[in-house]
Enzyme design. Structure first.
Site, PDB file in Angstrom:
ATOM      1  N   LYS A 123       0.843  -1.202   0.000  1.00 21.68           N
ATOM      2  CA  LYS A 123       0.000   0.000   0.000  1.00 21.68           C
ATOM      3  C   LYS A 123       0.872   1.243   0.000  1.00 21.68           C
ATOM      4  CE  LYS A 123      -1.880   2.481   3.294  1.00 21.68           C
ATOM      5  NZ  LYS A 123      -1.757   3.824   2.707  1.00 21.68           N
ATOM      6  N   GLU A 145      10.654   0.784  10.083  1.00 20.18           N
ATOM      7  CA  GLU A 145      11.657   1.831   9.875  1.00 20.18           C
ATOM      8  C   GLU A 145      10.976   3.137  10.213  1.00 20.18           C
ATOM      9  OE1 GLU A 145      13.397   4.649   8.939  1.00 20.18           O
ATOM     10  OE2 GLU A 145      13.712   4.183   6.821  1.00 20.18           O
ATOM     11  N   GLU A 184      10.513  14.651  16.043  1.00 15.41           N
ATOM     12  CA  GLU A 184      10.749  14.655  14.600  1.00 15.41           C
ATOM     13  C   GLU A 184       9.806  15.665  13.934  1.00 15.41           C
ATOM     14  OE1 GLU A 184       9.643  11.165  12.080  1.00 15.41           O
ATOM     15  OE2 GLU A 184      11.709  11.341  11.405  1.00 15.41           O
TER      16      GLU A 184
HETATM   17  P1  NAI Z   1       2.072   7.741   8.866  1.00 11.31           P
HETATM   18  O1  NAI Z   1       3.012   6.918   9.648  1.00 11.31           O
HETATM   19  O2  NAI Z   1       0.700   7.973   9.399  1.00 11.31           O
HETATM   20  O3  NAI Z   1       1.901   7.137   7.373  1.00 11.31           O
HETATM   21  C1  NAI Z   1       2.787   6.250   6.746  1.00 11.31           C
HETATM   22  C2  NAI Z   1       2.016   5.139   6.073  1.00 11.31           C
HETATM   23  O4  NAI Z   1       1.300   4.387   7.044  1.00 11.31           O
HETATM   24  C3  NAI Z   1       0.971   5.594   5.059  1.00 11.31           C
HETATM   25  O5  NAI Z   1       0.930   4.670   3.984  1.00 11.31           O
HETATM   26  C4  NAI Z   1      -0.324   5.524   5.854  1.00 11.31           C
HETATM   27  O6  NAI Z   1      -1.486   5.362   5.063  1.00 11.31           O
HETATM   28  C5  NAI Z   1      -0.078   4.302   6.697  1.00 11.31           C
HETATM   29  N1  NAI Z   1      -0.857   4.225   7.935  1.00 11.31           N
HETATM   30  C6  NAI Z   1      -1.361   5.240   8.683  1.00 11.31           C
HETATM   31  N2  NAI Z   1      -1.999   4.766   9.758  1.00 11.31           N
HETATM   32  C7  NAI Z   1      -1.922   3.416   9.705  1.00 11.31           C
HETATM   33  C8  NAI Z   1      -2.392   2.349  10.535  1.00 11.31           C
HETATM   34  N3  NAI Z   1      -3.065   2.586  11.664  1.00 11.31           N
HETATM   35  N4  NAI Z   1      -2.111   1.078  10.178  1.00 11.31           N
HETATM   36  C9  NAI Z   1      -1.408   0.816   9.060  1.00 11.31           C
HETATM   37  N5  NAI Z   1      -0.961   1.769   8.225  1.00 11.31           N
HETATM   38  C10 NAI Z   1      -1.196   3.065   8.537  1.00 11.31           C
HETATM   39  O7  NAI Z   1       2.788   9.139   8.601  1.00 11.31           O
HETATM   40  P2  NAI Z   1       2.107  10.561   8.327  1.00 11.31           P
HETATM   41  O8  NAI Z   1       0.921  10.752   9.220  1.00 11.31           O
HETATM   42  O9  NAI Z   1       1.909  10.721   6.883  1.00 11.31           O
HETATM   43  O10 NAI Z   1       3.273  11.526   8.801  1.00 11.31           O
HETATM   44  C11 NAI Z   1       3.410  11.851  10.183  1.00 11.31           C
HETATM   45  C12 NAI Z   1       4.856  11.913  10.588  1.00 11.31           C
HETATM   46  O11 NAI Z   1       5.433  10.622  10.451  1.00 11.31           O
HETATM   47  C13 NAI Z   1       5.761  12.798   9.758  1.00 11.31           C
HETATM   48  O12 NAI Z   1       5.701  14.129  10.144  1.00 11.31           O
HETATM   49  C14 NAI Z   1       7.098  12.186  10.051  1.00 11.31           C
HETATM   50  O13 NAI Z   1       7.583  12.668  11.274  1.00 11.31           O
HETATM   51  C15 NAI Z   1       6.801  10.714  10.193  1.00 11.31           C
HETATM   52  N6  NAI Z   1       7.119   9.969   8.952  1.00 11.31           N
HETATM   53  C16 NAI Z   1       8.296   9.282   8.920  1.00 11.31           C
HETATM   54  C17 NAI Z   1       8.685   8.634   7.768  1.00 11.31           C
HETATM   55  C18 NAI Z   1       9.973   7.889   7.699  1.00 11.31           C
HETATM   56  O14 NAI Z   1      10.563   7.790   6.643  1.00 11.31           O
HETATM   57  N7  NAI Z   1      10.435   7.280   8.759  1.00 11.31           N
HETATM   58  C19 NAI Z   1       7.881   8.696   6.545  1.00 11.31           C
HETATM   59  C20 NAI Z   1       6.620   9.384   6.703  1.00 11.31           C
HETATM   60  C21 NAI Z   1       6.290  10.010   7.865  1.00 11.31           C
END
Ligand code: NAI
Ligand code: MG
Length: 485
Positions: free
Chosen positions: A173, A247, A381
């Site tokens: 996804k 990660e 972060e």
């Molecule tokens: P997120 O962690 O919510 O989203 C990342 C992925 O997880 C997306 O595909 C999303 O649809 C999915 N997701 C969201 N909730 C989920 C759940 N309960 N179960 C399974 N999958 C789920 O990140 P978001 O809200 O877009 O960004 C928030 C913060 O996360 C950013 O400000 C940053 O600090 C961090 N982040 C870190 C990343 C990294 O590379 N380590 C990448 C993206 C965000």
């Protein structure tokens, strides 16, 4: 505007409910595409397809053939790179040059795992008996892969390539903000000889991701994203005792000793946190500078930061694009406001004022200084172009400050003194340590975090190992009974 479908069992399909969601161009805020919003039911179909593909055929496809499929995907990626790089930039905001780098890395990743497929072997152990003891490596089964928006296709490649290499099938996804390049890439699967159902792509929000994690027929979850969702995933995965690879983010220290090459230091500090608009898990967002060069380096960074050209990533002159979404822009603006309370602002600190940048999700490259490591802008972060500069006296102080964080993804040390560098390398609590550089990433080398930055490692042979399980086989060579009873 384009309407996309998702890939389930080799068919391009809509969501069962017919629901779709909008995908935006962050440089303008305009809708650029619509994608299906997958429900639990759609996810279930995708998982069943992956299970069937695994049980009925894929597990018998030879490693040589899996390798050839990966190499064909790499070749196609290189051929279509200019077109996909444009889509990547329009959908994520990043400058076109950066999309070109990322997609070159996508091709390299598929090439690497194409080569590795035929080199994943088991082992034979010397056991103290008349027997042969073996450890066989087998694919885990069905993998669920959840991708973030900062490197949309590259993060997908880091998960797809090793999983195909290892012989798994998968449901992947992309992030709801940036699904387009993965959907374009998935159009190459059939030509590359990937059997239907081996890779299924479902689009949707967190609920769609959660349905993949909860599904009893998924054997492993690979996730890149926020610490918050990482925790939710681990909790949910506990129900079915899935293997989990995470990660998560970081608050990585970029440490500059007074004897570092000055010009390289200034560049390295800016690149470390401003590349990709600062939307980088390993961003060097805490810049630690030794006191003798603190003022001089800060002034030089500020002068250079002022020259960073903000704009639409499609413009070749752009050095920093918009951030991915309105939500992300607002998160960064909130932290910029917090920073003004906690520390001193040297440059940036809000939205740019240029008229042509008002519609897109732009934020100014920002530098705060005299930041205490306990401040929120040094502990949390931000995932945007915000640098927190922290002064230090001695090596011991740098080390203490660097390690004083719940995260442990990456760190960098800059100095011409090899003794000092290596002492730091040994004691930094981070999964990745760079010396006199920050951010170069190679598919050959392991990627992942210490402490709360994650579990497991991607890339290299470690990346394939995450998709395999080990079977112990004991072959008795004695033809006589045990004679115990
Ligand atoms: P997120 O962690 O919510 O989203 C990342 C992925 O997880 C997306 O595909 C999303 O649809 C999915 N997701 C969201 N909730 C989920 C759940 N309960 N179960 C399974 N999958 C789920 O990140 P978001 O809200 O877009 O960004 C928030 C913060 O996360 C950013 O400000 C940053 O600090 C961090 N982040 C870190 C990343 C990294 O590379 N380590 C990448 C993206 C965000
Ligand atoms: Mg979220």
């Amino acid at each position: 505007m384009k309407s996309y479908q998702m890939l389930i069992d080799g068919e391009w399909v809509k969501a069962g409910s017919g629901k779709t969601f909008d995908v935006l161009n962050p440089a303008t805020g305009a809708v650029m595409a619509k994608c299906p919003e997958a429900s639990d039911h759609d996810v279930d179909r995708a998982v069943r397809a992956a299970r069937r593909a695994f049980d009925e055929g894929w597990r018998d496809v030879t490693a040589q053939e899996r390798g050839r499929i990966l190499l064909r995907l790499a070749e196609r990626m290189r051929k279509e790179l200019p077109r996909l790089a444009e889509i990547e930039t329009k959908n994520s905001g990043k400058p076109l040059t950066e999309s070109e780098y990322d997609l070159t890395d996508v091709a390299t990743c598929f090439e690497y795992y194409g080569g590795l497929a035929t080199k994943l072997h088991g082992e034979v152990m010397n056991v103290p008996d008349n027997a042969i003891s073996m450890a066989m490596r087998e694919p885990l089964g069905v993998a669920g892969q959840i991708i973030p928006w900062n490197y949309p296709l590259l993060m997908a490649a880091w998960k797809l390539a090793p999983a195909i290499c290892a012989g798994c099938t998968m449901v992947i996804k992309p992030a709801e903000q940036t699904p387009l390049t993965l959907l374009e890439f998935a159009k190459f699967f059939a030509d590359a000889g990937l059997p239907k159902g081996v890779v299924n792509v479902v689009t949707g929000f967190g609920e769609t991701g959660a349905a993949i994690v909860a599904h009893k027929d998924v054997d492993k979850i690979a996730f890149t994203g926020s610490m918050e969702v990482g925790r939710i995933i681990m909790r949910s995965a506990a129900e079915t005792l899935k293997k989990v690879g995470l990660e998560l983010g970081g608050k990585s220290p970029n440490i500059f000793f007074a004897d570092a090459d000055f010009e390289a230091a200034v560049d390295g500090a800016l690149f470390g946190v401003f590349v990709n608009q600062g939307e980088v898990c390993s961003a060097g967002s805490r810049v630690l500078i030794q006191k003798p060069i603190y003022k001089k380096m800060l002034d030089a960074m500020v002068a250079k930061a002022k020259t960073i050209k903000l704009g639409d990533g499609m413009d070749r002159a752009t050095k920093m694009g918009p951030v991915v979404s309105r939500e992300q822009m607002e998160r960064i603006l909130k932290y910029q406001a917090i920073g003004k309370q906690e520390a001193k602002l040297a440059v940036g600190g809000g939205r740019p004022t240029q008229k042509d940048l008002q519609k897109g999700f732009y934020v100014q490259p920002t530098i705060f200084y005299d930041v205490k490591n306990s401040a929120r802008i040094a502990q949390e972060e931000i995932f945007g172009p915000v640098m927190s500069v922290i002064p230090f006296d001695k090596e011991e102080d740098a080390l203490r400050i660097a390690n004083d964080t719940p995260y442990g993804l990456a760190a960098a040390v800059w100095s011409r003194d090899i003794f000092k560098c290596m002492r730091m390398v040994k004691r930094l609590q981070a999964g990745i340590v760079w010396v006199n550089h920050m951010q170069p990433t190679y598919v050959e080398a392991p990627w992942g975090g210490y402490k709360m930055s994650g579990i497991g490692r991607e890339l290299g042979p470690w990346g394939a190992e995450e998709y395999m399980q080990v079977k112990q086989v004991h072959i008795n060579l004695n033809e006589t009974p045990i004679g115990w009873y």
